[in-house]
Design a protein around this motif. Sequence first.
Motif, PDB file in Angstrom:
ATOM      1  N   GLN A 100      38.396  42.021  46.555  1.00 38.41           N
ATOM      2  CA  GLN A 100      38.194  42.658  45.249  1.00 38.41           C
ATOM      3  C   GLN A 100      39.302  42.285  44.284  1.00 38.41           C
ATOM      4  O   GLN A 100      39.067  42.152  43.080  1.00 38.41           O
ATOM      5  CB  GLN A 100      38.116  44.174  45.401  1.00 38.41           C
ATOM      6  CG  GLN A 100      36.867  44.649  46.094  1.00 38.41           C
ATOM      7  CD  GLN A 100      36.923  46.101  46.510  1.00 38.41           C
ATOM      8  OE1 GLN A 100      37.960  46.748  46.417  1.00 38.41           O
ATOM      9  NE2 GLN A 100      35.801  46.614  47.011  1.00 38.41           N
ATOM     10  N   GLY A 102      40.817  39.401  44.220  1.00 37.26           N
ATOM     11  CA  GLY A 102      40.578  38.018  43.822  1.00 37.26           C
ATOM     12  C   GLY A 102      39.322  37.835  42.999  1.00 37.26           C
ATOM     13  O   GLY A 102      39.051  36.751  42.496  1.00 37.26           O
ATOM     14  N   SER A 103      38.551  38.879  42.812  1.00 40.51           N
ATOM     15  CA  SER A 103      37.303  38.804  42.073  1.00 40.51           C
ATOM     16  C   SER A 103      37.577  38.687  40.573  1.00 40.51           C
ATOM     17  O   SER A 103      38.416  39.410  40.033  1.00 40.51           O
ATOM     18  CB  SER A 103      36.466  40.058  42.357  1.00 40.51           C
ATOM     19  OG  SER A 103      35.366  40.116  41.493  1.00 40.51           O
ATOM     20  N   PRO A 104      36.857  37.801  39.879  1.00 38.84           N
ATOM     21  CA  PRO A 104      37.056  37.683  38.434  1.00 38.84           C
ATOM     22  C   PRO A 104      36.361  38.806  37.657  1.00 38.84           C
ATOM     23  O   PRO A 104      36.555  38.926  36.448  1.00 38.84           O
ATOM     24  CB  PRO A 104      36.428  36.328  38.098  1.00 38.84           C
ATOM     25  CG  PRO A 104      35.408  36.101  39.163  1.00 38.84           C
ATOM     26  CD  PRO A 104      35.941  36.783  40.388  1.00 38.84           C
ATOM     27  N   ASP A 105      35.587  39.611  38.311  1.00 39.90           N
ATOM     28  CA  ASP A 105      34.856  40.701  37.676  1.00 39.90           C
ATOM     29  C   ASP A 105      35.829  41.752  37.143  1.00 39.90           C
ATOM     30  O   ASP A 105      36.849  42.049  37.753  1.00 39.90           O
ATOM     31  CB  ASP A 105      33.902  41.335  38.699  1.00 39.90           C
ATOM     32  CG  ASP A 105      32.972  42.357  38.083  1.00 39.90           C
ATOM     33  OD1 ASP A 105      32.760  42.324  36.859  1.00 39.90           O
ATOM     34  OD2 ASP A 105      32.450  43.194  38.856  1.00 39.90           O
ATOM     35  N   GLU A 106      35.512  42.345  35.971  1.00 39.58           N
ATOM     36  CA  GLU A 106      36.375  43.363  35.373  1.00 39.58           C
ATOM     37  C   GLU A 106      36.402  44.634  36.216  1.00 39.58           C
ATOM     38  O   GLU A 106      37.402  45.342  36.258  1.00 39.58           O
ATOM     39  CB  GLU A 106      35.906  43.695  33.958  1.00 39.58           C
ATOM     40  CG  GLU A 106      36.110  42.572  32.972  1.00 39.58           C
ATOM     41  CD  GLU A 106      35.605  42.936  31.584  1.00 39.58           C
ATOM     42  OE1 GLU A 106      35.287  44.125  31.352  1.00 39.58           O
ATOM     43  OE2 GLU A 106      35.541  42.042  30.746  1.00 39.58           O
ATOM     44  N   GLY A 108      36.333  44.724  39.325  1.00 45.75           N
ATOM     45  CA  GLY A 108      36.967  44.414  40.606  1.00 45.75           C
ATOM     46  C   GLY A 108      38.242  45.202  40.826  1.00 45.75           C
ATOM     47  O   GLY A 108      38.509  45.677  41.929  1.00 45.75           O
ATOM     48  N   TYR A 163      48.744  42.808  39.514  1.00 45.17           N
ATOM     49  CA  TYR A 163      47.418  42.203  39.660  1.00 45.17           C
ATOM     50  C   TYR A 163      46.641  42.123  38.350  1.00 45.17           C
ATOM     51  O   TYR A 163      45.481  41.757  38.340  1.00 45.17           O
ATOM     52  CB  TYR A 163      46.601  42.970  40.700  1.00 45.17           C
ATOM     53  CG  TYR A 163      47.272  42.983  42.069  1.00 45.17           C
ATOM     54  CD1 TYR A 163      47.555  41.793  42.728  1.00 45.17           C
ATOM     55  CD2 TYR A 163      47.628  44.177  42.669  1.00 45.17           C
ATOM     56  CE1 TYR A 163      48.179  41.798  43.951  1.00 45.17           C
ATOM     57  CE2 TYR A 163      48.232  44.181  43.917  1.00 45.17           C
ATOM     58  CZ  TYR A 163      48.505  42.986  44.536  1.00 45.17           C
ATOM     59  OH  TYR A 163      49.113  43.010  45.760  1.00 45.17           O
TER      60      TYR A 163
END
Length: 164
Positions: A100, A102-106, A108, A163
Amino acid sequence: MKISPEQIEALKLQQQQQENKAKKVDGAAFGEFLNQEVQQGAAQNNGAVSAPPVPGLQAMNPLLQVQQVAQVQQSAQVSESEFVGKVEDLFGKLESYAQQLGSPDENGLKQAYSTLEGIQGGVESLKKDWPGVQSENPELGSIVSELETVAVTEQIKFNRGDYV
């Protein structure tokens, strides 16, 4: 009603037998007595399903229900396997936390934070459920302390903004 000398002798003999039994149970012989009762209880449990004890002397003195010792030992083994299962679940949550992050999703980071809180809650519940883990099983105790260290470190890094 007359008391005969035979009845008096029988009463004295009965009292002597009770005193001898009491002497065998007291002191160092108690451990032997306990082991003998546990073995008898295990032998009875290996056969058929045993009926519940009849109310009476056993209901008044729970120490006489020595057969329950084997059941307690079995439940302790089950709790250790449950404990290991919970530790494995926490490691799975740590892996999903790393994914999560490393996820590019906002969303995340929001999901990662909630997962991190779940990890911390899991470590606290492990420590609460088995407070003597360090003394009883040092290997599992060290794993729990390392999980706690990782969770606290990640919490600090997350709050510090590493992060973002």
